[in-house]
Design an enzyme around this catalytic site. Structure first.
Site: not given
Length: 296
Positions: A212, A250
């Site tokens: 992330h 994601e």
């Protein structure tokens, strides 16, 4: 000269016998010709100790050497700033929902990666998070509405201290601060995907890793610089663990600015799926694809 190679004269070689200096010199030559697949070295350079430590081969008949871009960029020197971790190849420990996984080594400290990206004109580096040093700037970044829209962590400084403490105590996560030319610009998390929430949404392998990231400084945004930090982070992940053949992600499906970099950086969208809090795109980046397609 073949179109996919750069042949270098002895005069162009660095005089030092320092392996890191030699590797940086090779890296600069590849940066000058971003399409070259290999560099051919004359006999004297091919026999030198620094060259012998780089991926390539020496022609037995001529003594000349060849360094391949893909292999060179997968060697830890000079970019990985901590020793490559020793990973246990055998034996698994219990993981979430039956996703057993190898035992992971402790996360490194301090500076972990540094590389100059000629096309962006910046040196990208990553340091392990130190809460007392990094909390103020992390708090400011998370409370920027631009960042809060995606991260939803616009909270008080003490709450964010707890957030970082939780991350640093989590063995499947590694939190780092990214810098351009030594100035902190963003926060990143590198995680082992099989132990992560994402691991339940695809056939996760034991060495898959994901990330992330956020860029907190508006002045650090821009296409060339964004491409540089994504390449740097992906490069670091592959260097850190030689068994990692897949980097995953994601991002929110509406994060169009980030997703537009995907194809050029060897990330493929596998599917869309729903987390409890967001609809995400499952992204895959294979090691061979990254090192064969992406011009670092």
């Amino acid at each position: 000269m073949t179109p996919d190679a750069t042949i270098l004269s002895q005069a162009a070689l660095p005089s030092s016998n320092d392996p890191e200096l030699f590797a940086r010199w090779v890296d600069a030559r590849f940066a000058e010709d971003r399409t070259s697949a290999h560099i051919d070295l004359p006999h004297e350079a091919a026999q030198a100790q620094p060259a012998s430590r780089l991926p390539g081969y020496v022609d037995r008949s001529t003594g000349a050497g060849r360094i391949h871009r893909s292999g060179f960029l997968q060697s830890p020197e000079p970019w990985l700033k901590h020793p490559q971790a020793r990973f246990q190849m055998a034996g698994l420990i219990p993981g979430p929902d039956g996703r057993d996984h190898p035992l992971r080594p402790a996360n490194p400290k301090g500076l972990v990666y540094e590389r100059f990206f000629a096309d962006a004109g910046i040196t990208v580096s990553f340091h392990a998070v130190e809460i007392e040093r990094d909390l103020d700037i992390f708090h400011r970044w998370q409370n920027d509405p631009r960042v809060a829209y995606f991260w939803e962590e616009d909270r008080s400084k003490e709450e964010l201290r707890g957030f970082l403490e939780n991350r640093l105590s989590d063995p499947h996560n590694f939190s780092i601060i990214g810098s351009y030319d030594g100035q902190p610009v963003g926060y990143f998390e590198v995680y082992w995907a099989r132990e992560d929430r994402l691991g339940a949404y695809y056939e996760s392998g034991p060495w898959d890793r994901g990330w992330h990231g956020l860029i907190g400084e508006v002045s650090a945004l821009g296409r060339a610089r964004t491409s540089a930090w994504i390449r740097a982070l992906t490069h670091y992940i592959f260097l850190d663990c030689p068994m990692t053949d897949l980097v995953v992600g994601e991002p929110r499906v509406d994060n169009a600015k980030l997703l537009r970099y995907a194809d050029a950086l060897a990330y493929s969208k596998i599917k869309e799926f729903d987390f409890p809090h967001k609809r995400s795109a499952l992204m895959h980046c294979a090691r061979d694809d990254f090192f064969s397609r992406v011009a670092l």
